[in-house]
Design a protein around this motif. Sequence first.
Motif, PDB file in Angstrom:
ATOM      1  N   TRP A 292      13.569  11.463   2.119  1.00  0.00           N
ATOM      2  CA  TRP A 292      14.294  11.530   1.015  1.00  0.00           C
ATOM      3  C   TRP A 292      13.479  11.258  -0.423  1.00  0.00           C
ATOM      4  CZ3 TRP A 292      15.837  10.865   5.884  1.00  0.00           C
ATOM      5  CH2 TRP A 292      16.773  11.586   6.366  1.00  0.00           C
ATOM      6  N   ALA A 293      14.138  11.951  -1.365  1.00  0.00           N
ATOM      7  CA  ALA A 293      13.626  11.750  -2.583  1.00  0.00           C
ATOM      8  C   ALA A 293      13.938  10.504  -3.207  1.00  0.00           C
ATOM      9  CB  ALA A 293      14.060  12.963  -3.494  1.00  0.00           C
ATOM     10  N   ASN A 294      15.256   9.795  -2.782  1.00  0.00           N
ATOM     11  CA  ASN A 294      15.474   8.323  -3.301  1.00  0.00           C
ATOM     12  C   ASN A 294      14.566   7.195  -2.244  1.00  0.00           C
ATOM     13  OD1 ASN A 294      17.281   9.258  -1.201  1.00  0.00           O
ATOM     14  ND2 ASN A 294      18.843   7.666  -2.075  1.00  0.00           N
ATOM     15  N   ASP A 295      14.944   7.343  -1.096  1.00  0.00           N
ATOM     16  CA  ASP A 295      14.420   6.294  -0.180  1.00  0.00           C
ATOM     17  C   ASP A 295      12.957   6.296   0.121  1.00  0.00           C
ATOM     18  OD1 ASP A 295      16.910   5.037   2.010  1.00  0.00           O
ATOM     19  OD2 ASP A 295      17.061   7.120   1.067  1.00  0.00           O
ATOM     20  N   GLN A 296      12.200   7.529   0.243  1.00  0.00           N
ATOM     21  CA  GLN A 296      10.791   7.399   0.320  1.00  0.00           C
ATOM     22  C   GLN A 296      10.170   7.629  -0.818  1.00  0.00           C
ATOM     23  OE1 GLN A 296      13.024   8.591   3.133  1.00  0.00           O
ATOM     24  NE2 GLN A 296      12.396   6.756   3.836  1.00  0.00           N
ATOM     25  N   ALA A 297      10.569   8.567  -1.759  1.00  0.00           N
ATOM     26  CA  ALA A 297       9.785   8.737  -2.920  1.00  0.00           C
ATOM     27  C   ALA A 297       9.940   8.023  -4.122  1.00  0.00           C
ATOM     28  CB  ALA A 297      10.090  10.272  -3.542  1.00  0.00           C
ATOM     29  N   GLU A 298      11.143   7.328  -4.427  1.00  0.00           N
ATOM     30  CA  GLU A 298      11.379   6.555  -5.325  1.00  0.00           C
ATOM     31  C   GLU A 298      11.384   5.024  -4.640  1.00  0.00           C
ATOM     32  OE1 GLU A 298      15.331   4.985  -7.922  1.00  0.00           O
ATOM     33  OE2 GLU A 298      15.365   6.997  -6.819  1.00  0.00           O
ATOM     34  N   TYR A 299      11.855   4.772  -3.558  1.00  0.00           N
ATOM     35  CA  TYR A 299      12.186   3.147  -3.491  1.00  0.00           C
ATOM     36  C   TYR A 299      10.988   2.637  -2.572  1.00  0.00           C
ATOM     37  CZ  TYR A 299      17.233   4.162  -3.500  1.00  0.00           C
ATOM     38  OH  TYR A 299      18.444   4.648  -3.819  1.00  0.00           O
ATOM     39  N   VAL A 300      10.334   3.093  -1.671  1.00  0.00           N
ATOM     40  CA  VAL A 300       9.423   2.275  -0.839  1.00  0.00           C
ATOM     41  C   VAL A 300       7.864   2.759  -0.915  1.00  0.00           C
ATOM     42  CG1 VAL A 300       9.444   3.736   1.368  1.00  0.00           C
ATOM     43  CG2 VAL A 300       9.032   1.275   1.453  1.00  0.00           C
ATOM     44  N   SER A 301       7.614   4.262  -1.183  1.00  0.00           N
ATOM     45  CA  SER A 301       6.307   4.735  -1.531  1.00  0.00           C
ATOM     46  C   SER A 301       5.640   3.969  -2.456  1.00  0.00           C
ATOM     47  CB  SER A 301       6.295   6.157  -1.372  1.00  0.00           C
ATOM     48  OG  SER A 301       6.697   6.709  -0.128  1.00  0.00           O
ATOM     49  N   PRO A 302       6.193   3.659  -3.507  1.00  0.00           N
ATOM     50  CA  PRO A 302       5.336   3.026  -4.550  1.00  0.00           C
ATOM     51  C   PRO A 302       5.123   1.363  -4.389  1.00  0.00           C
ATOM     52  CG  PRO A 302       7.285   4.041  -5.688  1.00  0.00           C
ATOM     53  CD  PRO A 302       7.380   4.205  -4.101  1.00  0.00           C
ATOM     54  N   PHE A 303       5.762   0.966  -3.278  1.00  0.00           N
ATOM     55  CA  PHE A 303       5.567  -0.480  -3.001  1.00  0.00           C
ATOM     56  C   PHE A 303       4.216  -0.320  -2.068  1.00  0.00           C
ATOM     57  CE2 PHE A 303       5.833  -3.076   0.867  1.00  0.00           C
ATOM     58  CZ  PHE A 303       5.700  -4.354   0.145  1.00  0.00           C
ATOM     59  N   PHE A 304       3.814   0.600  -1.324  1.00  0.00           N
ATOM     60  CA  PHE A 304       2.768   0.486  -0.201  1.00  0.00           C
ATOM     61  C   PHE A 304       1.398   0.276  -0.617  1.00  0.00           C
ATOM     62  CE2 PHE A 304       5.556   3.088   3.127  1.00  0.00           C
ATOM     63  CZ  PHE A 304       5.958   1.899   3.761  1.00  0.00           C
ATOM     64  N   PRO A 305       0.827   0.720  -1.758  1.00  0.00           N
ATOM     65  CA  PRO A 305      -0.528   0.296  -2.041  1.00  0.00           C
ATOM     66  C   PRO A 305      -0.542  -1.442  -2.375  1.00  0.00           C
ATOM     67  CG  PRO A 305       0.410   2.273  -3.474  1.00  0.00           C
ATOM     68  CD  PRO A 305       1.554   1.618  -2.878  1.00  0.00           C
ATOM     69  N   TYR A 306       0.587  -1.956  -2.805  1.00  0.00           N
ATOM     70  CA  TYR A 306       0.504  -3.429  -3.068  1.00  0.00           C
ATOM     71  C   TYR A 306       0.300  -4.132  -1.526  1.00  0.00           C
ATOM     72  CZ  TYR A 306       2.289  -2.301  -7.575  1.00  0.00           C
ATOM     73  OH  TYR A 306       2.460  -2.051  -8.742  1.00  0.00           O
ATOM     74  N   LEU A 307       1.075  -3.652  -0.556  1.00  0.00           N
ATOM     75  CA  LEU A 307       0.734  -4.111   0.852  1.00  0.00           C
ATOM     76  C   LEU A 307      -0.648  -3.923   1.348  1.00  0.00           C
ATOM     77  CD1 LEU A 307       2.393  -5.553   3.230  1.00  0.00           C
ATOM     78  CD2 LEU A 307       3.162  -3.382   3.911  1.00  0.00           C
ATOM     79  N   GLY A 308      -1.219  -2.680   0.964  1.00  0.00           N
ATOM     80  CA  GLY A 308      -2.663  -2.511   1.344  1.00  0.00           C
ATOM     81  C   GLY A 308      -2.689  -2.080   2.901  1.00  0.00           C
ATOM     82  N   TYR A 309      -1.373  -1.348   3.330  1.00  0.00           N
ATOM     83  CA  TYR A 309      -1.288  -1.019   4.612  1.00  0.00           C
ATOM     84  C   TYR A 309      -1.497   0.541   4.746  1.00  0.00           C
ATOM     85  CZ  TYR A 309       1.141  -0.039   9.109  1.00  0.00           C
ATOM     86  OH  TYR A 309       1.755   0.255  10.377  1.00  0.00           O
ATOM     87  N   ASP A 310      -2.676   0.967   5.416  1.00  0.00           N
ATOM     88  CA  ASP A 310      -3.139   2.308   5.542  1.00  0.00           C
ATOM     89  C   ASP A 310      -1.978   3.269   5.925  1.00  0.00           C
ATOM     90  OD1 ASP A 310      -5.305   4.204   5.137  1.00  0.00           O
ATOM     91  OD2 ASP A 310      -4.960   4.348   7.740  1.00  0.00           O
ATOM     92  N   ILE A 311      -1.450   3.061   6.698  1.00  0.00           N
ATOM     93  CA  ILE A 311      -0.496   3.872   7.398  1.00  0.00           C
ATOM     94  C   ILE A 311       0.707   4.111   6.470  1.00  0.00           C
ATOM     95  CG2 ILE A 311       1.413   4.233   9.342  1.00  0.00           C
ATOM     96  CD1 ILE A 311      -0.716   2.922  11.337  1.00  0.00           C
ATOM     97  N   GLY A 312       0.999   2.998   5.803  1.00  0.00           N
ATOM     98  CA  GLY A 312       1.931   3.153   4.811  1.00  0.00           C
ATOM     99  C   GLY A 312       1.591   4.048   3.508  1.00  0.00           C
ATOM    100  N   ASP A 313       0.206   4.007   3.205  1.00  0.00           N
ATOM    101  CA  ASP A 313      -0.250   4.922   2.139  1.00  0.00           C
ATOM    102  C   ASP A 313      -0.191   6.136   2.500  1.00  0.00           C
ATOM    103  OD1 ASP A 313      -0.626   2.641   0.172  1.00  0.00           O
ATOM    104  OD2 ASP A 313      -2.774   2.278   0.959  1.00  0.00           O
ATOM    105  N   ARG A 314      -0.635   6.513   3.664  1.00  0.00           N
ATOM    106  CA  ARG A 314      -0.695   7.741   4.304  1.00  0.00           C
ATOM    107  C   ARG A 314       0.643   8.393   4.466  1.00  0.00           C
ATOM    108  NH1 ARG A 314      -3.786   6.551   9.684  1.00  0.00           N
ATOM    109  NH2 ARG A 314      -3.234   8.677  10.205  1.00  0.00           N
TER     110      ARG A 314
END
Length: 665
Positions: A292-314
């Motif tokens: 979704w444009a909100n849940d994935q694009a807006e909310y959580v995806s910008p967080f993943f680089p901070y976690l450094g979780y490769d599967i999250g970034d991908r």
Amino acid sequence: MNKRIHLLLTFIILCCLTATAANRWAINADGGITWTVNGNLPHEDHIEMSGLKMSTVLRYGVDEKGAFILNRSVVWPMLRTIPNDTRASLTRRFGWNVANMIEVNEQTLQNEKVSDITLNGTMIVHSTFALPRDGQVELTRIIFPSTSKPVLCEKYILKNLGEKAIRVEIPAARSEIKTNASRGVEGSYSVIASIEGQAAKQLNKGETLTFTATYAAYKSSEQELTLDLDKELQARQNLVSEFWGKLVLDTPDPTINRMFAFAKIRAAESIYDTKGGLMHGPGGEAYYAAIWANDQAEYVSPFFPYLGYDIGDRSALNAYLLFAKYMNPEYKPIPSSVIAEGINFWNGAGDRGDAAMIAYGASRYALARGSKAEAEKLWPLIEWTLEYCNRQLNESGVVASNSDELEGRFPSGKANLCTSSLYYDALRSAAFLGKDLGKPTAQLTDYTQRAETLKKDIDKYFGGTVEGFNTYRYYEGNDVLRAWICIPLVMGIYDRKDATIDALFSPRLWTENGLLTQAGSNTFWDRSTLYALRGVFACGATEKAIDYLKFYSNRRLLGEHVPYAIEAWPEGSQRHLSAESGLYCRIITEGMFGIRPTGLNSFDLTPRLPKDWDHMNLNQIGAFGKSFDIAVKRSGTKLNVTVSSAGKSVYNKKIKEGETIRIHF
């Protein structure tokens, strides 16, 4: 509202924050949380846990007699059903009471008493059963999703606590259902529930017996898997340890530390290995193998680089590229959601401001990820979504849309505050990103000028007095306070911060469950509370923010419905949708620590250290292509800020409270 009355009501709310009822759960020494069952029964709750091939919602509890209750809902997102729409994941419920199938001394177990339940990325339940004549046995249940297989796993350990030897029988059991072929995209699916039996065995005092149960589903072309549940359990424990070993929060508040640790699990586990690539999904027995444009694009995806979780970034990169497939030269609206493993889309609510959500998220993600190659892939999408928003500006200079992310559940007018605020931040981020990518100066200057103009137009169009607070109207004609008046604070617009904060935490909006969506209603969505807490920290109202963050964290982690941020109520019965946990984490990274990406290898840092804390640290941060730590320590009237990477100091100076510093790698 009379100022004296407002202050009195605010004082009453703050008193209530510190006078909460006794918690049901407590933090344990191993990093999880434990409910020690000692009355206050019955009690039931639900929790979602996920792996790459499946997800489960466990409805569990303890009845009035002290016995464990469990109903398992298992979802297989890649086993698609017909019609192949948003909710078309194969889902089944299993009510097996495995303990009832155990026989000790030729009798089934009776009179269960649950002693405690622990959540730590798995569910661990300890119970005792008194034997009819003499003795007692202990049963330990460990319930968890496989990290990589379409299987819900349960490990059982039975221990003889009595003085006498006992005879134990564990029956082998298997239930297989072939689903209706006409209801499956790939025909019939096999749904298999099984218990691995044990030959009759004698258990002496203190001895144990272990057996397992599994719940799996397969396509007709797939072979049933042979599982080693100890290896599956180790894989799950390793994954949780990975999450807990990265982006580590260290503050004097153990509840906030632990809530943050749990939020990382839920934010990052809900990623599915689909034929359309890795796709983060909200969950909730409804939203899988889709973005979704909100849940994935807006909310959580910008967080993943901070976690450094490769599967999250991908998964994040894949989400943006899936949306990019819907760019078009006519600038027709981009879909709200890409569904069914990436082969279809949903746009049933019209334009929700989705382009602004995607532009904001993609530009923030690209900056924080720190990869020039990825940023170049995303730049066309960022350009397109910004241009789309520009073409939707109305005569007052704000962005028009059919609805917002609540999709008509509450009024949003022809232009809403959320969409324009997201577009504003996206313009700023794009200007930062474009500079590092060597984009034309004229284009980036245009983005900056658009942002400056838009900021003024947001204030002119949305600014106003609502219910006595000089804050924002959510849309033209809005005369009732709305939770989303917090959104400008998150985007760095602080012109009306004092009145907005007063309105957010007034009795008209704040409740024991956070912010009401609209004053006078009984509906709450955690996403607005999580945005508000981030924004209140970001604008410098640290003491107010920390009081409410403590209250919220305690309620969600240790209260009656635990351990994650939730979606909404009454809709969805407070499901543990995944992206909300990402928003909780962003309260810390972008609110409390004030990290604002300004380039592929640079960011602004504005730490907000509460007055009662002497330090706060954020370690093993994975953003900007680095692994680095931030340490903030009180030093008299100033803050000593240290940023270090690979054992070397990047920044180490004393700054004033509220000061912003620019960090370069």
